[in-house]
Design a protein around this motif. Structure first.
Motif, mmCIF file in Angstrom:
data_model
loop_
_atom_site.group_PDB
_atom_site.id
_atom_site.type_symbol
_atom_site.label_atom_id
_atom_site.label_comp_id
_atom_site.label_asym_id
_atom_site.label_seq_id
_atom_site.Cartn_x
_atom_site.Cartn_y
_atom_site.Cartn_z
ATOM 1 N N GLY A 28 -0.886 -4.036 3.495
ATOM 2 C CA GLY A 28 -0.647 -2.933 4.416
ATOM 3 C C GLY A 28 0.263 -3.409 5.531
ATOM 4 N N THR A 88 -4.074 3.950 5.068
ATOM 5 C CA THR A 88 -2.661 4.111 5.355
ATOM 6 C C THR A 88 -2.444 5.041 6.543
ATOM 7 N N THR A 112 0.837 -1.197 0.000
ATOM 8 C CA THR A 112 0.000 0.000 0.000
ATOM 9 C C THR A 112 0.878 1.256 0.000
#
Length: 267
Positions: free
Chosen positions: A197, A260, A154
């Protein structure tokens, strides 16, 4: 000869591969983390796996445990890539290339960026992926139903403070993946991107920050970060789906990481 993880019998890797070339994969970054977990996941499903990493001793242990074919190599070195291609070709070839080798170094802002860290991240994440993919493309095209899966991040989709070097490398790898999909569709080559992530692994944060205490703070208070096995299971599913099913881009995060910039920490 290798030891089969499921049957316990000794088998010739080339014989395994020749029996079903579409169930043979090259997996890089296989000595640790997501790469190592991916080798285990595919072997548990009966795939022939060529496990690639620089650390020969860790590959040897993985080979003994799972029956994967360990091939020590630095994917950013041309001679190593050529030797790896020759070994896989000699063993019967592979229809799937899984580019997992990569990593981050440093968390400096652009104003104080360490050029050596940026060089390393480009070399491993971008040039390594490029060199290995370029080398194996003729084999994958000839297969007729080849697959390339690139593990990006990500961090290659959204920039963040202190991440410029890793962002830049992963954005580049993400772009490479998209271009490859467009260029190779006419060759029936499936191109998949898996972008995780927050994943808690043995070495990622430690290698990036160089300090065990600092690395532990990355995951502090996060109830259930992703594990290497979580991501490996997604990779296994993506490359095992019927070939006409192309999961172009898979973003995988823990529930605690809504984006994020939003990570839920408790305690």
């Amino acid at each position: 000869m290798t030891h089969d993880a499921q049957t316990g019998s000794a088998q010739d890797p080339a014989a395994q591969n020749n029996s079903n070339p579409n169930r043979a994969a090259v997996v890089t970054g296989a000595s640790t983390g997501i790469g190592e977990a991916t080798v285990r996941a595919l072997r548990a499903d009966g795939w022939t796996v060529f496990a690639v990493a620089r650390r020969a001793e860790r590959l040897a242990a993985l080979e003994t445990e799972t029956g994967a074919v360990g091939i020590p190599a630095d994917i950013a070195e041309d001679d190593d890539v050529e030797r790896l291609l020759a070994k896989v070709t000699e063993a019967g070839g592979a229809g799937t290339l899984i580019n997992i080798a990569g990593g981050a170094r440093g968390a400096d802002p652009v104003a104080t960026a360490n050029t050596d860290d940026w060089d390393w991240m480009y070399r491993v994440n971008v040039l390594g992926t490029l060199k290995l993919t370029r080398a194996f493309l003729p084999m994958l095209r000839a297969n007729g139903e080849g697959t390339v899966l690139n593990l990006t991040s990500t961090a290659g989709l959204v920039a963040y403070e202190g991440g410029a070097g890793y962002n830049a490398a992963k954005f580049a790898q993400h772009a490479l993946t998209g271009a490859l999909r467009l260029e190779e569709a006419e060759n029936n080559l499936r191109v998949i991107e898996v972008a995780p992530g927050l994943v808690q692994t043995e070495e990622f944060a430690l290698n990036r920050l160089g300090d065990a205490q600092a690395a532990s703070k990355v995951y502090q208070g996060v109830e259930k970060p992703l594990t290497a096995e979580d991501v490996a299971d997604v990779v296994r599913y993506a490359v095992s789906a019927p070939h006409h099913v192309n999961l172009d881009q898979i973003i995988i995060r823990p529930v605690a990481q809504a984006a994020t910039h939003k990570l839920i920490r408790k305690g």
